[in-house]
Motif scaffolding. Structure first.
Motif, PDB file in Angstrom:
ATOM      1  N   PRO A  31       0.798  -1.225   0.000  1.00 33.67           N
ATOM      2  CA  PRO A  31       0.000   0.000   0.000  1.00 33.67           C
ATOM      3  C   PRO A  31       0.829   1.272   0.000  1.00 33.67           C
ATOM      4  CG  PRO A  31      -0.554  -1.435   1.866  1.00 33.67           C
ATOM      5  CD  PRO A  31       0.659  -1.986   1.241  1.00 33.67           C
ATOM      6  N   GLU A  32       2.115   1.188   0.372  1.00 35.52           N
ATOM      7  CA  GLU A  32       2.951   2.377   0.478  1.00 35.52           C
ATOM      8  C   GLU A  32       3.523   2.799  -0.866  1.00 35.52           C
ATOM      9  OE1 GLU A  32       4.732   5.552   2.439  1.00 35.52           O
ATOM     10  OE2 GLU A  32       3.282   4.105   3.187  1.00 35.52           O
ATOM     11  N   CYS A  33       4.188   1.863  -1.575  1.00 36.30           N
ATOM     12  CA  CYS A  33       4.832   2.185  -2.854  1.00 36.30           C
ATOM     13  C   CYS A  33       4.095   1.617  -4.057  1.00 36.30           C
ATOM     14  CB  CYS A  33       6.280   1.709  -2.856  1.00 36.30           C
ATOM     15  SG  CYS A  33       6.465  -0.091  -2.749  1.00 36.30           S
ATOM     16  N   GLN A  34       2.977   0.895  -3.831  1.00 39.89           N
ATOM     17  CA  GLN A  34       2.146   0.354  -4.892  1.00 39.89           C
ATOM     18  C   GLN A  34       2.857  -0.675  -5.764  1.00 39.89           C
ATOM     19  OE1 GLN A  34      -1.062   1.222  -4.747  1.00 39.89           O
ATOM     20  NE2 GLN A  34      -0.535   2.569  -3.041  1.00 39.89           N
ATOM     21  N   ALA A  35       3.905  -1.310  -5.229  1.00 41.35           N
ATOM     22  CA  ALA A  35       4.622  -2.333  -5.993  1.00 41.35           C
ATOM     23  C   ALA A  35       3.982  -3.695  -5.752  1.00 41.35           C
ATOM     24  CB  ALA A  35       6.086  -2.363  -5.587  1.00 41.35           C
ATOM     25  N   TRP A  36       3.938  -4.538  -6.781  1.00 41.10           N
ATOM     26  CA  TRP A  36       3.333  -5.862  -6.694  1.00 41.10           C
ATOM     27  C   TRP A  36       4.397  -6.913  -6.376  1.00 41.10           C
ATOM     28  CZ3 TRP A  36      -1.795  -6.893  -6.814  1.00 41.10           C
ATOM     29  CH2 TRP A  36      -2.654  -5.898  -7.297  1.00 41.10           C
ATOM     30  N   GLY A  37       4.032  -7.870  -5.528  1.00 40.28           N
ATOM     31  CA  GLY A  37       4.894  -9.022  -5.259  1.00 40.28           C
ATOM     32  C   GLY A  37       6.148  -8.714  -4.483  1.00 40.28           C
ATOM     33  N   THR A  38       6.183  -7.621  -3.734  1.00 38.28           N
ATOM     34  CA  THR A  38       7.392  -7.265  -2.990  1.00 38.28           C
ATOM     35  C   THR A  38       7.259  -7.481  -1.494  1.00 38.28           C
ATOM     36  OG1 THR A  38       6.640  -4.959  -2.819  1.00 38.28           O
ATOM     37  CG2 THR A  38       8.012  -5.526  -4.716  1.00 38.28           C
ATOM     38  N   VAL A  39       6.079  -7.890  -1.005  1.00 38.13           N
ATOM     39  CA  VAL A  39       5.875  -8.114   0.425  1.00 38.13           C
ATOM     40  C   VAL A  39       6.291  -9.536   0.755  1.00 38.13           C
ATOM     41  CG1 VAL A  39       4.195  -8.118   2.311  1.00 38.13           C
ATOM     42  CG2 VAL A  39       4.002  -6.433   0.464  1.00 38.13           C
ATOM     43  N   GLU A  40       7.299  -9.693   1.631  1.00 41.39           N
ATOM     44  CA  GLU A  40       7.844 -10.994   1.982  1.00 41.39           C
ATOM     45  C   GLU A  40       7.909 -11.151   3.493  1.00 41.39           C
ATOM     46  OE1 GLU A  40      11.641 -11.314   0.182  1.00 41.39           O
ATOM     47  OE2 GLU A  40      10.877 -11.275  -1.887  1.00 41.39           O
ATOM     48  N   GLU A  41       7.814 -12.413   3.940  1.00 41.38           N
ATOM     49  CA  GLU A  41       7.896 -12.703   5.362  1.00 41.38           C
ATOM     50  C   GLU A  41       9.355 -12.668   5.817  1.00 41.38           C
ATOM     51  OE1 GLU A  41       6.951 -16.368   8.491  1.00 41.38           O
ATOM     52  OE2 GLU A  41       6.215 -16.434   6.430  1.00 41.38           O
ATOM     53  N   TYR A  42       9.592 -12.039   6.961  1.00 46.44           N
ATOM     54  CA  TYR A  42      10.954 -11.993   7.459  1.00 46.44           C
ATOM     55  C   TYR A  42      11.032 -12.205   8.953  1.00 46.44           C
ATOM     56  CZ  TYR A  42      10.295  -7.335   9.514  1.00 46.44           C
ATOM     57  OH  TYR A  42       9.871  -6.290  10.278  1.00 46.44           O
ATOM     58  N   GLY A  43       9.923 -12.332   9.667  1.00 50.89           N
ATOM     59  CA  GLY A  43       9.963 -12.551  11.112  1.00 50.89           C
ATOM     60  C   GLY A  43       9.934 -11.249  11.871  1.00 50.89           C
ATOM     61  N   ALA A  44       9.249 -11.266  12.987  1.00 54.61           N
ATOM     62  CA  ALA A  44       9.126 -10.048  13.774  1.00 54.61           C
ATOM     63  C   ALA A  44      10.448  -9.705  14.434  1.00 54.61           C
ATOM     64  CB  ALA A  44       8.047 -10.225  14.847  1.00 54.61           C
ATOM     65  N   PRO A  45      10.895  -8.461  14.338  1.00 52.51           N
ATOM     66  CA  PRO A  45      12.168  -8.099  14.954  1.00 52.51           C
ATOM     67  C   PRO A  45      12.030  -8.033  16.476  1.00 52.51           C
ATOM     68  CG  PRO A  45      11.097  -6.159  14.047  1.00 52.51           C
ATOM     69  CD  PRO A  45      10.252  -7.321  13.654  1.00 52.51           C
ATOM     70  N   ALA A  46      13.082  -8.455  17.132  1.00 51.05           N
ATOM     71  CA  ALA A  46      13.103  -8.376  18.592  1.00 51.05           C
ATOM     72  C   ALA A  46      13.373  -6.943  19.028  1.00 51.05           C
ATOM     73  CB  ALA A  46      14.185  -9.306  19.145  1.00 51.05           C
ATOM     74  N   VAL A  47      12.755  -6.563  20.121  1.00 51.26           N
ATOM     75  CA  VAL A  47      12.914  -5.209  20.639  1.00 51.26           C
ATOM     76  C   VAL A  47      14.236  -5.123  21.390  1.00 51.26           C
ATOM     77  CG1 VAL A  47      11.920  -3.446  22.106  1.00 51.26           C
ATOM     78  CG2 VAL A  47      10.420  -4.942  20.791  1.00 51.26           C
ATOM     79  N   ARG A  48      15.078  -4.212  20.949  1.00 56.48           N
ATOM     80  CA  ARG A  48      16.388  -4.052  21.577  1.00 56.48           C
ATOM     81  C   ARG A  48      16.552  -2.599  21.994  1.00 56.48           C
ATOM     82  NH1 ARG A  48      17.503  -7.312  17.055  1.00 56.48           N
ATOM     83  NH2 ARG A  48      18.290  -9.391  17.566  1.00 56.48           N
ATOM     84  N   THR A  49      17.379  -2.395  22.981  1.00 55.76           N
ATOM     85  CA  THR A  49      17.707  -1.055  23.444  1.00 55.76           C
ATOM     86  C   THR A  49      19.179  -0.805  23.210  1.00 55.76           C
ATOM     87  OG1 THR A  49      15.985  -1.168  25.124  1.00 55.76           O
ATOM     88  CG2 THR A  49      17.687   0.512  25.397  1.00 55.76           C
ATOM     89  N   THR A  50      19.516   0.258  22.524  1.00 57.75           N
ATOM     90  CA  THR A  50      20.898   0.592  22.218  1.00 57.75           C
ATOM     91  C   THR A  50      21.429   1.542  23.275  1.00 57.75           C
ATOM     92  OG1 THR A  50      20.465   0.358  19.846  1.00 57.75           O
ATOM     93  CG2 THR A  50      22.442   1.568  20.495  1.00 57.75           C
ATOM     94  N   ALA A  51      22.513   1.127  23.902  1.00 58.02           N
ATOM     95  CA  ALA A  51      23.134   1.972  24.929  1.00 58.02           C
ATOM     96  C   ALA A  51      24.009   3.024  24.269  1.00 58.02           C
ATOM     97  CB  ALA A  51      23.976   1.113  25.864  1.00 58.02           C
ATOM     98  N   PRO A  52      24.152   4.175  24.891  1.00 56.74           N
ATOM     99  CA  PRO A  52      25.043   5.204  24.323  1.00 56.74           C
ATOM    100  C   PRO A  52      26.469   4.693  24.199  1.00 56.74           C
ATOM    101  CG  PRO A  52      23.649   6.116  26.048  1.00 56.74           C
ATOM    102  CD  PRO A  52      23.465   4.637  26.104  1.00 56.74           C
ATOM    103  N   GLY A  53      27.101   4.980  23.071  1.00 54.72           N
ATOM    104  CA  GLY A  53      28.464   4.521  22.809  1.00 54.72           C
ATOM    105  C   GLY A  53      29.451   5.672  22.828  1.00 54.72           C
ATOM    106  N   ARG A  54      30.702   5.317  22.576  1.00 56.37           N
ATOM    107  CA  ARG A  54      31.772   6.305  22.591  1.00 56.37           C
ATOM    108  C   ARG A  54      31.710   7.152  21.337  1.00 56.37           C
ATOM    109  NH1 ARG A  54      37.019   6.427  20.668  1.00 56.37           N
ATOM    110  NH2 ARG A  54      36.748   4.316  19.837  1.00 56.37           N
TER     111      ARG A  54
END
Length: 469
Positions: A31-54
């Motif tokens: 629905p966003e870019c109106q392209a056909w056949g581009t939606v693929e299953e990839y698994g739900a991403p795990a929620v991660r928290t990124t700590a501040p780095g150097r």
């Protein structure tokens, strides 16, 4: 025992490989870019928290940032420098796309040789041809230099290895769809492969301060092949346009982080290679001693560059119930509109039952409305078999009510026509400053414009247009 419910982590998730849009269920069309056949299953991403780095490099006030590191270096091809905004910026990634056979490889091989010097090496990597085939083209167009290195590779790791060995200032990859990474599944040219190859080369360019020119394929619709993300990642996107049966080639800027996007570079493709055209108007004109019926000159703007072009029209008696309407270099819809305006507002009734052919000279394509007046006058001249005055150009948009509307850049158009020796012009009202010695007739409607035809062939006598000097 109650059945265990699926958690969010266990549920499959789907993502569009073209634009990255995510959803919880599969869809055939994004629905966003109106392209056909581009939606693929990839698994739900795990929620991660990124700590501040150097912090590697501290943030500075923008006034203290050294802008000299982004100074553009000339490619050796002035027309390409014009489109790029002065040349290639160190670390910039440029994507050049165009149809097969338009001359992309020829142009970039010429750029590779002219940009090479003792201080700046150039690496040309080809994935579509062998090294010997590229050498033959280089001999033909005289694109040889001691600091121009050539490699035929289709493996991304090998390309990165050549960068470590040669240490070039300019990398040219022809093309990004032919190179693949062994760590990514999929055939070369696929969404994942193009994204990985482009991302790796962009990172290498930024880290090394190396300019990169990528050749991209196009689809049958003329759009750049591959994920839309590719155009967002690169710094400059250029389109190489041109009819393969004509000599003219145009490099048009679509995206440019270092310059304007309304610049156009003109090139001429011939047997000895490709050369830039600083003054391409001569390709679009037919020089004659006497004017010919059915021809009219106009000035079009390609980006910010004015070009004088010639419109030709021919009308003949039709031998079939439905008369032909054939165009070349012009939009068929605009020509049909001008025919309707001439018949209804200009009182020219002979056009409806005749075959009409209209075209441009030199392969130029006129799509802007400023060419409407020239198209209308060429059709009227062909219908009456009466030539327009010599050294006349017509500029203006024609509305359905027959009015001639103002267009942008009239002063630049008139200055270009005056430079090429044209002495008369038909323009809409209030054209601004007029070049010295040029006679400009301001026309309010199509009736005023038709006054330039000889009186014996006119059907009406509209009011005389105002003349300005």
């Amino acid at each position: 025992m109650a059945a265990r419910t699926k958690t969010t982590k266990d549920r499959p998730s789907y993502r569009c490989t073209e634009c990255g849009w995510q959803t919880a269920k599969w869809l055939g069309r994004c629905p966003e870019c109106q392209a056909w056949g581009t939606v693929e299953e990839y698994g739900a991403p795990a929620v991660r928290t990124t700590a501040p780095g150097r912090v590697v490099t501290s943030a500075l006030p923008i006034g203290q940032v050294d802008g000299r590191q982004a100074t553009a270096r000339s490619t050796g091809v002035p027309e390409l420098d014009r489109v790029l905004g002065g040349g290639l910026v160190p670390g910039a990634v440029v994507l050049l796309a165009g149809e097969p056979g338009v001359g992309k490889s020829t142009l970039l091989l010429d750029v590779a040789a002219k940009a090479a010097s003792e201080e700046h090496r150039t690496l040309y990597v080809t994935g579509e041809e062998s090294a010997s085939q590229v050498r033959l083209r280089a001999d033909r167009i005289n694109a040889l230099h001691d600091q121009l290195y050539l490699a035929a590779e289709t493996d991304l790791s090998a390309v990165l290895g050549h960068l470590d060995e040669v240490k070039p200032s300019l990398l040219i990859l022809d093309s990004v769809q032919t190179v693949a990474s062994p760590e990514i599944d999929g055939a070369p040219g696929g969404m994942a492969q193009v994204r990985e190859v482009a991302g790796a080369l962009i990172r290498a360019s930024k880290e090394r301060g190396m300019s990169t020119l990528l050749v991209g394929h196009v689809t049958k619709d003329g759009a750049i092949a591959g994920p839309r993300l590719l155009e967002h990642l690169v710094d400059v996107v250029l389109h190489f346009e041109g009819d393969r049966h004509a000599r003219l080639r145009l490099v048009r800027g679509v995206k440019n982080r270092y310059g304007a996007t309304d610049e156009v570079g003109c090139f001429e493709l011939h047997d000895e290679g490709i050369t830039g055209l600083a003054d391409p108007s001569g390709l679009f004109l037919t020089r004659r001693d006497e004017p010919v019926p059915g021809t009219c000159l106009t000035v079009t703007l390609e980006g910010r560059r004015p070009l004088v072009a010639e419109v030709q029209a021919l009308t003949v008696d039709s031998q079939i119930p439905s008369p032909r309407r054939t165009t070349s270099g012009l939009e068929t819809s605009r020509v049909s509109m001008m025919l309707a305006v001439l018949e209804q507002r200009g009182r020219i009734s002979a056009l409806g039952k005749r075959d009409i052919y209209s075209a441009t000279v030199g392969g130029v394509k006129l799509s802007e409305p400023a060419a409407d007046l020239a198209v209308a006058l060429a059709l009227a001249s062909a219908a009456s078999d009466t030539p327009l005055p010599k050294n006349l150009v017509a500029i203006g948009e024609v509305g359905l009510a027959g009015e001639v509307r103002r267009v942008t850049g009239v002063q630049r158009r008139l200055a270009e026509a005056h430079r090429l020796g044209f002495t008369h012009a038909l323009v809409p009202g209030d054209p601004g400053k007029i070049p010295p010695g040029m006679k400009v007739l301001e026309v309010a409607d199509i009736g005023d414009a038709l006054r330039v035809l000889p009186r014996s062939r006119r059907r009406e006598a509209p009011r005389e247009p105002e003349e300005r000097r």
